[in-house]
Motif scaffolding. Structure first.
Motif, PDB file in Angstrom:
ATOM      1  N   GLU A   1      66.233   7.489 -15.088  1.00  0.00           N
ATOM      2  CA  GLU A   1      65.544   6.549 -14.218  1.00  0.00           C
ATOM      3  C   GLU A   1      66.599   5.930 -13.308  1.00  0.00           C
ATOM      4  O   GLU A   1      67.671   5.539 -13.764  1.00  0.00           O
ATOM      5  N   TYR A   2      66.284   5.851 -12.033  1.00  0.00           N
ATOM      6  CA  TYR A   2      67.248   5.385 -11.046  1.00  0.00           C
ATOM      7  C   TYR A   2      66.917   3.965 -10.595  1.00  0.00           C
ATOM      8  O   TYR A   2      65.763   3.655 -10.318  1.00  0.00           O
ATOM      9  N   GLN A   3      67.935   3.132 -10.546  1.00  0.00           N
ATOM     10  CA  GLN A   3      67.819   1.781 -10.003  1.00  0.00           C
ATOM     11  C   GLN A   3      68.462   1.833  -8.626  1.00  0.00           C
ATOM     12  O   GLN A   3      69.640   2.156  -8.494  1.00  0.00           O
ATOM     13  N   LEU A   4      67.686   1.514  -7.615  1.00  0.00           N
ATOM     14  CA  LEU A   4      68.165   1.586  -6.242  1.00  0.00           C
ATOM     15  C   LEU A   4      68.241   0.183  -5.655  1.00  0.00           C
ATOM     16  O   LEU A   4      67.233  -0.513  -5.576  1.00  0.00           O
ATOM     17  N   GLU A   5      69.427  -0.224  -5.263  1.00  0.00           N
ATOM     18  CA  GLU A   5      69.609  -1.500  -4.567  1.00  0.00           C
ATOM     19  C   GLU A   5      69.433  -1.190  -3.084  1.00  0.00           C
ATOM     20  O   GLU A   5      70.191  -0.389  -2.517  1.00  0.00           O
ATOM     21  N   VAL A   6      68.413  -1.785  -2.463  1.00  0.00           N
ATOM     22  CA  VAL A   6      68.113  -1.495  -1.068  1.00  0.00           C
ATOM     23  C   VAL A   6      68.115  -2.773  -0.237  1.00  0.00           C
ATOM     24  O   VAL A   6      67.947  -3.877  -0.762  1.00  0.00           O
ATOM     25  N   LYS A   7      68.294  -2.577   1.055  1.00  0.00           N
ATOM     26  CA  LYS A   7      68.286  -3.696   1.986  1.00  0.00           C
ATOM     27  C   LYS A   7      67.376  -3.315   3.149  1.00  0.00           C
ATOM     28  O   LYS A   7      67.517  -2.243   3.734  1.00  0.00           O
ATOM     29  N   VAL A   8      66.431  -4.202   3.442  1.00  0.00           N
ATOM     30  CA  VAL A   8      65.532  -4.034   4.580  1.00  0.00           C
ATOM     31  C   VAL A   8      65.676  -5.289   5.422  1.00  0.00           C
ATOM     32  O   VAL A   8      65.341  -6.384   4.974  1.00  0.00           O
ATOM     33  N   ASP A   9      66.184  -5.116   6.623  1.00  0.00           N
ATOM     34  CA  ASP A   9      66.499  -6.244   7.505  1.00  0.00           C
ATOM     35  C   ASP A   9      67.439  -7.202   6.769  1.00  0.00           C
ATOM     36  O   ASP A   9      68.549  -6.821   6.446  1.00  0.00           O
ATOM     37  N   ASP A  10      67.005  -8.427   6.501  1.00  0.00           N
ATOM     38  CA  ASP A  10      67.874  -9.384   5.811  1.00  0.00           C
ATOM     39  C   ASP A  10      67.470  -9.591   4.351  1.00  0.00           C
ATOM     40  O   ASP A  10      68.009 -10.442   3.673  1.00  0.00           O
ATOM     41  N   LYS A  11      66.537  -8.784   3.858  1.00  0.00           N
ATOM     42  CA  LYS A  11      66.085  -8.900   2.464  1.00  0.00           C
ATOM     43  C   LYS A  11      66.694  -7.793   1.618  1.00  0.00           C
ATOM     44  O   LYS A  11      66.828  -6.662   2.067  1.00  0.00           O
ATOM     45  N   GLU A  12      67.060  -8.151   0.395  1.00  0.00           N
ATOM     46  CA  GLU A  12      67.614  -7.189  -0.545  1.00  0.00           C
ATOM     47  C   GLU A  12      66.786  -7.191  -1.816  1.00  0.00           C
ATOM     48  O   GLU A  12      66.201  -8.204  -2.183  1.00  0.00           O
ATOM     49  N   GLY A  13      66.728  -6.044  -2.485  1.00  0.00           N
ATOM     50  CA  GLY A  13      65.990  -5.964  -3.730  1.00  0.00           C
ATOM     51  C   GLY A  13      66.312  -4.678  -4.467  1.00  0.00           C
ATOM     52  O   GLY A  13      67.046  -3.828  -3.977  1.00  0.00           O
ATOM     53  N   ALA A  14      65.742  -4.553  -5.645  1.00  0.00           N
ATOM     54  CA  ALA A  14      65.957  -3.378  -6.479  1.00  0.00           C
ATOM     55  C   ALA A  14      64.640  -2.627  -6.657  1.00  0.00           C
ATOM     56  O   ALA A  14      63.593  -3.238  -6.858  1.00  0.00           O
ATOM     57  N   LEU A  15      64.709  -1.315  -6.549  1.00  0.00           N
ATOM     58  CA  LEU A  15      63.567  -0.445  -6.781  1.00  0.00           C
ATOM     59  C   LEU A  15      63.935   0.516  -7.904  1.00  0.00           C
ATOM     60  O   LEU A  15      65.111   0.843  -8.090  1.00  0.00           O
ATOM     61  N   TYR A  16      62.932   0.998  -8.613  1.00  0.00           N
ATOM     62  CA  TYR A  16      63.175   1.901  -9.727  1.00  0.00           C
ATOM     63  C   TYR A  16      62.325   3.156  -9.550  1.00  0.00           C
ATOM     64  O   TYR A  16      61.152   3.072  -9.184  1.00  0.00           O
ATOM     65  N   ALA A  17      62.932   4.323  -9.812  1.00  0.00           N
ATOM     66  CA  ALA A  17      62.216   5.592  -9.686  1.00  0.00           C
ATOM     67  C   ALA A  17      62.727   6.561 -10.731  1.00  0.00           C
ATOM     68  O   ALA A  17      63.870   6.457 -11.195  1.00  0.00           O
ATOM     69  N   ASP A  18      61.854   7.515 -11.100  1.00  0.00           N
ATOM     70  CA  ASP A  18      62.332   8.555 -12.001  1.00  0.00           C
ATOM     71  C   ASP A  18      62.955   9.668 -11.162  1.00  0.00           C
ATOM     72  O   ASP A  18      62.989   9.595  -9.944  1.00  0.00           O
ATOM     73  N   GLU A  19      63.448  10.717 -11.810  1.00  0.00           N
ATOM     74  CA  GLU A  19      64.176  11.756 -11.084  1.00  0.00           C
ATOM     75  C   GLU A  19      63.292  12.581 -10.170  1.00  0.00           C
ATOM     76  O   GLU A  19      63.797  13.294  -9.296  1.00  0.00           O
ATOM     77  N   THR A  20      61.957  12.496 -10.314  1.00  0.00           N
ATOM     78  CA  THR A  20      61.044  13.227  -9.434  1.00  0.00           C
ATOM     79  C   THR A  20      60.633  12.407  -8.211  1.00  0.00           C
ATOM     80  O   THR A  20      59.899  12.900  -7.368  1.00  0.00           O
ATOM     81  N   GLY A  21      61.085  11.151  -8.134  1.00  0.00           N
ATOM     82  CA  GLY A  21      60.744  10.294  -7.001  1.00  0.00           C
ATOM     83  C   GLY A  21      59.520   9.435  -7.243  1.00  0.00           C
ATOM     84  O   GLY A  21      59.044   8.761  -6.328  1.00  0.00           O
ATOM     85  N   LYS A  22      58.997   9.427  -8.453  1.00  0.00           N
ATOM     86  CA  LYS A  22      57.847   8.578  -8.790  1.00  0.00           C
ATOM     87  C   LYS A  22      58.342   7.173  -9.059  1.00  0.00           C
ATOM     88  O   LYS A  22      59.291   6.962  -9.816  1.00  0.00           O
ATOM     89  N   TRP A  23      57.704   6.177  -8.437  1.00  0.00           N
ATOM     90  CA  TRP A  23      58.134   4.788  -8.567  1.00  0.00           C
ATOM     91  C   TRP A  23      57.784   4.241  -9.935  1.00  0.00           C
ATOM     92  O   TRP A  23      56.723   4.521 -10.492  1.00  0.00           O
TER      93      TRP A  23
END
Length: 121
Positions: A95-117
């Motif tokens: 399972e992947y934890q992705l730290e992402v940034k959109v404009d000035d907001k940051e957050g964490a998203l989680y997905a499995d290896e197939t890309g399912k959230w």
């Protein structure tokens, strides 16, 4: 007199719960993660539940963003076209934890290896 005091206590308790819920709804994803991590140890849960929360937080190992599977990066681009992947981590369950940034907001998203959230609290 007892009924008056009891009624006041119930009203104050309700207002406190509503205020906490409103603050949680207005928080950004990064703030919600922080609030969840802070609330977990303070919660009146069994020690085994607290240990599980600690294991989940520590279970992710940081990897290079280039090592994230193509299915996961494609799912990120599809769901959040403006998102920039700043950091990635993986656990034993792939399972992947992705730290992402959109404009000035940051957050964490989680997905499995197939890309399912995956929804994590």
């Amino acid at each position: 007199m007892k009924k008056l005091i009891l009624s006041a206590a119930i009203v104050l308790g309700s207002l406190t719960a509503m205020n906490a819920q409103a603050q949680e709804e207005n928080a950004t994803p990064a703030e919600q993660t922080t609030q969840t991590e802070q609330a977990a140890p303070a919660a009146e849960a069994a020690p085994s539940e607290q240990a599980t929360v600690a294991q989940e937080v520590d279970a992710y190992t940081e990897i290079k963003t280039e090592e994230v599977p193509a299915a996961v990066t494609e799912a990120l681009k599809k769901a959040f076209p403006d998102a920039v992947l700043t950091k990635a981590s993986v656990n034993d369950k792939k399972e992947y934890q992705l730290e992402v940034k959109v404009d000035d907001k940051e957050g964490a998203l989680y997905a499995d290896e197939t890309g399912k959230w995956i929804e994590k609290n």
